[in-house]
Motif scaffolding. Structure first.
Motif, PDB file in Angstrom:
ATOM      1  N   GLY A  11     -15.499  -5.134  96.788  1.00 37.01           N
ATOM      2  CA  GLY A  11     -15.020  -3.799  96.401  1.00 37.01           C
ATOM      3  C   GLY A  11     -14.365  -3.116  97.590  1.00 37.01           C
ATOM      4  N   HIS A  12     -13.145  -2.628  97.405  1.00 35.17           N
ATOM      5  CA  HIS A  12     -12.369  -2.020  98.487  1.00 35.17           C
ATOM      6  C   HIS A  12     -12.727  -0.546  98.651  1.00 35.17           C
ATOM      7  CE1 HIS A  12      -8.310  -0.613 100.195  1.00 35.17           C
ATOM      8  NE2 HIS A  12      -8.917  -1.305 101.143  1.00 35.17           N
ATOM      9  N   ARG A  13     -13.179  -0.181  99.835  1.00 32.03           N
ATOM     10  CA  ARG A  13     -13.656   1.192 100.146  1.00 32.03           C
ATOM     11  C   ARG A  13     -14.685   1.621  99.091  1.00 32.03           C
ATOM     12  NH1 ARG A  13      -7.755   4.107 101.354  1.00 32.03           N
ATOM     13  NH2 ARG A  13      -6.748   2.208 102.114  1.00 32.03           N
ATOM     14  N   GLY A  14     -15.528   0.687  98.677  1.00 27.23           N
ATOM     15  CA  GLY A  14     -16.446   0.898  97.561  1.00 27.23           C
ATOM     16  C   GLY A  14     -15.756   0.346  96.326  1.00 27.23           C
ATOM     17  N   ILE A  38     -18.939  -5.435  99.810  1.00 27.05           N
ATOM     18  CA  ILE A  38     -18.263  -4.127  99.834  1.00 27.05           C
ATOM     19  C   ILE A  38     -17.524  -3.984 101.145  1.00 27.05           C
ATOM     20  CG2 ILE A  38     -18.713  -1.629  99.941  1.00 27.05           C
ATOM     21  CD1 ILE A  38     -21.383  -2.704  98.271  1.00 27.05           C
ATOM     22  N   GLU A  39     -16.296  -3.484 101.069  1.00 24.39           N
ATOM     23  CA  GLU A  39     -15.517  -3.218 102.274  1.00 24.39           C
ATOM     24  C   GLU A  39     -15.478  -1.720 102.508  1.00 24.39           C
ATOM     25  OE1 GLU A  39     -11.578  -2.490 104.493  1.00 24.39           O
ATOM     26  OE2 GLU A  39     -12.353  -1.589 102.644  1.00 24.39           O
ATOM     27  N   ILE A  40     -15.672  -1.322 103.785  1.00 25.29           N
ATOM     28  CA  ILE A  40     -15.563   0.092 104.176  1.00 25.29           C
ATOM     29  C   ILE A  40     -14.829   0.170 105.508  1.00 25.29           C
ATOM     30  CG2 ILE A  40     -17.660   0.903 102.989  1.00 25.29           C
ATOM     31  CD1 ILE A  40     -19.037   0.729 105.823  1.00 25.29           C
ATOM     32  N   PHE A  53     -14.859   6.269 106.789  1.00 29.49           N
ATOM     33  CA  PHE A  53     -13.659   7.036 106.428  1.00 29.49           C
ATOM     34  C   PHE A  53     -12.451   6.173 106.740  1.00 29.49           C
ATOM     35  CE2 PHE A  53     -10.725  10.722 106.637  1.00 29.49           C
ATOM     36  CZ  PHE A  53     -11.198  11.469 105.570  1.00 29.49           C
ATOM     37  N   HIS A  54     -11.402   6.301 105.959  1.00 30.33           N
ATOM     38  CA  HIS A  54     -10.231   5.444 106.176  1.00 30.33           C
ATOM     39  C   HIS A  54      -9.213   6.031 107.156  1.00 30.33           C
ATOM     40  CE1 HIS A  54      -6.197   3.802 105.343  1.00 30.33           C
ATOM     41  NE2 HIS A  54      -6.859   2.660 105.239  1.00 30.33           N
ATOM     42  N   ASP A  55      -8.748   7.252 106.883  1.00 27.30           N
ATOM     43  CA  ASP A  55      -7.615   7.792 107.644  1.00 27.30           C
ATOM     44  C   ASP A  55      -8.032   8.266 109.036  1.00 27.30           C
ATOM     45  OD1 ASP A  55      -6.494   7.437 105.159  1.00 27.30           O
ATOM     46  OD2 ASP A  55      -5.968   9.538 104.845  1.00 27.30           O
ATOM     47  N   ILE A 105     -17.382  -4.396 107.366  1.00 30.17           N
ATOM     48  CA  ILE A 105     -17.089  -3.152 108.085  1.00 30.17           C
ATOM     49  C   ILE A 105     -15.762  -3.321 108.804  1.00 30.17           C
ATOM     50  CG2 ILE A 105     -17.898  -1.537 109.859  1.00 30.17           C
ATOM     51  CD1 ILE A 105     -20.738  -2.811 109.483  1.00 30.17           C
ATOM     52  N   GLU A 106     -14.752  -2.575 108.365  1.00 27.99           N
ATOM     53  CA  GLU A 106     -13.473  -2.628 109.091  1.00 27.99           C
ATOM     54  C   GLU A 106     -13.485  -1.600 110.212  1.00 27.99           C
ATOM     55  OE1 GLU A 106      -9.722  -2.008 106.973  1.00 27.99           O
ATOM     56  OE2 GLU A 106      -8.724  -1.806 108.917  1.00 27.99           O
ATOM     57  N   LEU A 107     -13.272  -2.080 111.442  1.00 29.15           N
ATOM     58  CA  LEU A 107     -13.187  -1.173 112.595  1.00 29.15           C
ATOM     59  C   LEU A 107     -11.794  -0.547 112.557  1.00 29.15           C
ATOM     60  CD1 LEU A 107     -14.851  -3.373 115.377  1.00 29.15           C
ATOM     61  CD2 LEU A 107     -15.928  -1.880 113.665  1.00 29.15           C
ATOM     62  N   LYS A 108     -11.713   0.618 111.953  1.00 28.55           N
ATOM     63  CA  LYS A 108     -10.414   1.276 111.768  1.00 28.55           C
ATOM     64  C   LYS A 108     -10.095   2.121 113.001  1.00 28.55           C
ATOM     65  CE  LYS A 108      -8.194   1.334 108.279  1.00 28.55           C
ATOM     66  NZ  LYS A 108      -7.146   0.304 108.023  1.00 28.55           N
ATOM     67  N   GLY A 109     -11.104   2.854 113.482  1.00 33.95           N
ATOM     68  CA  GLY A 109     -10.892   3.711 114.649  1.00 33.95           C
ATOM     69  C   GLY A 109     -11.081   2.945 115.950  1.00 33.95           C
TER      70      GLY A 109
HETATM   71  O1  G3P Z   1      -9.823  -4.664 104.754  1.00 33.40           O
HETATM   72  C1  G3P Z   1      -8.719  -4.778 103.923  1.00 33.40           C
HETATM   73  C2  G3P Z   1      -7.949  -3.499 103.794  1.00 33.40           C
HETATM   74  O2  G3P Z   1      -8.872  -2.472 103.621  1.00 33.40           O
HETATM   75  C3  G3P Z   1      -7.071  -3.198 104.974  1.00 33.40           C
HETATM   76  O3  G3P Z   1      -6.215  -2.119 104.743  1.00 33.40           O
HETATM   77  O4  G3P Z   1      -5.512   0.237 104.965  1.00 33.40           O
HETATM   78  O5  G3P Z   1      -6.987  -0.429 103.086  1.00 33.40           O
HETATM   79  O6  G3P Z   1      -7.879  -0.346 105.397  1.00 33.40           O
HETATM   80  P1  G3P Z   1      -6.678  -0.601 104.529  1.00 33.40           P
END
Ligand code: G3P
Ligand code: CA
Length: 231
Positions: A11-14, A38-40, A53-55, A105-109
């Motif tokens: 599940g993407h961002r939940g 689950i991806e966050i 949080f994504h942004d 867990i995506e390390l976004k920051g």
């Molecule tokens: O992890 C896959 C996907 O989430 C990457 O792109 O922008 O949705 O974080 P974004």
């Protein structure tokens, strides 16, 4: 042709196709829909906690404004996503999932490697989670390298928009478990090559039924989707 091996549902961002992204409610929805994982996304906030949080900024989905990294946890907790939901911490997400599902867990920051590794260690040592319950992914190669330097056992994945040999070579240098390619440029040959080199191939963000079918034909290991019940 039918795919003999089960393609895992992430599940993407939940389950952001149904409930506001990266909220506890969205994660609960994904689990209710029967996902495997689950991806966050995570960022570090000004008081040092990891926030889901994504942004980079609050503006798009909350009633706040500005860079999330400039706000303390107590300031962030006063805000609302879509006028309704709280911004969760990584620990709140872990407590909700409680070992029932794999967490990507995506390390976004920036500068999220160290604190994420520490929290994973804490949940393994004190709350009986296993390393296999986690998968850290990122586009930031430096963050992935840092996690690997801190801990040899945390499963890692490189996020990539291009299906290049360089991406696979980098994944080899950090002993990654998986490669996470954007589905747009993905082809069957790349999936086969990546798997031959020992990587799981988990593609994102696939919502269209025809494309889901094509990714399964390519033999990907997992699909990340806003609508995980379509997988
Ligand atoms: O992890 C896959 C996907 O989430 C990457 O792109 O922008 O949705 O974080 P974004
Ligand atoms: Ca993400």
């Amino acid at each position: 042709m039918k795919n003999a091996i089960k393609t895992l549902k992430i599940g993407h961002r939940g389950a952001m196709g149904y409930v506001a992204e990266n909220t506890l409610e969205s994660i609960q929805k994904a689990m209710d829909l029967g996902v495997d994982g689950i991806e966050i996304d995570v960022h570090l906030c000004a008081s040092g906690e990891l926030i889901v949080f994504h942004d980079l900024t609050l503006d798009r989905i909350t009633n706040g404004q500005g860079a999330i990294s400039k706000f303390t946890l107590s300031e962030l907790k006063k805000l609302k996503i879509d006028n309704n939901f709280e911004i969760p911490t990584l620990e709140e997400v872990l407590n909700l999932i409680n070992k029932t599902h794999t967490l990507n867990i995506e390390l976004k920051g920036k500068d999220t490697a160290s604190e994420t590794s520490a929290i994973i260690e804490k949940y393994i040592k004190k709350k009986s989670w296993n390393y296999s319950d986690f998968l850290i992914s990122s586009f930031h190669k430096q963050e992935l390298k840092e996690v690997r330097n801190i801990n040899k056992s945390i499963p890692l994945a490189l996020l990539t928009n291009v299906c290049s040999n360089d991406a696979l070579k980098f994944a080899e240098t950090i002993k990654a478990n998986a490669i996470h390619p954007n589905y747009v440029l993905l082809n069957k040959e790349y999936v086969i090559e990546a798997q031959k080199r020992g990587f799981k191939v988990n593609t994102w963000t696939v919502n269209n039924l025809e494309t889901i079918k094509r990714m399964k034909f390519y033999g990907v290991d997992a699909i990340i989707s806003d609508f995980p019940d379509r997988l």
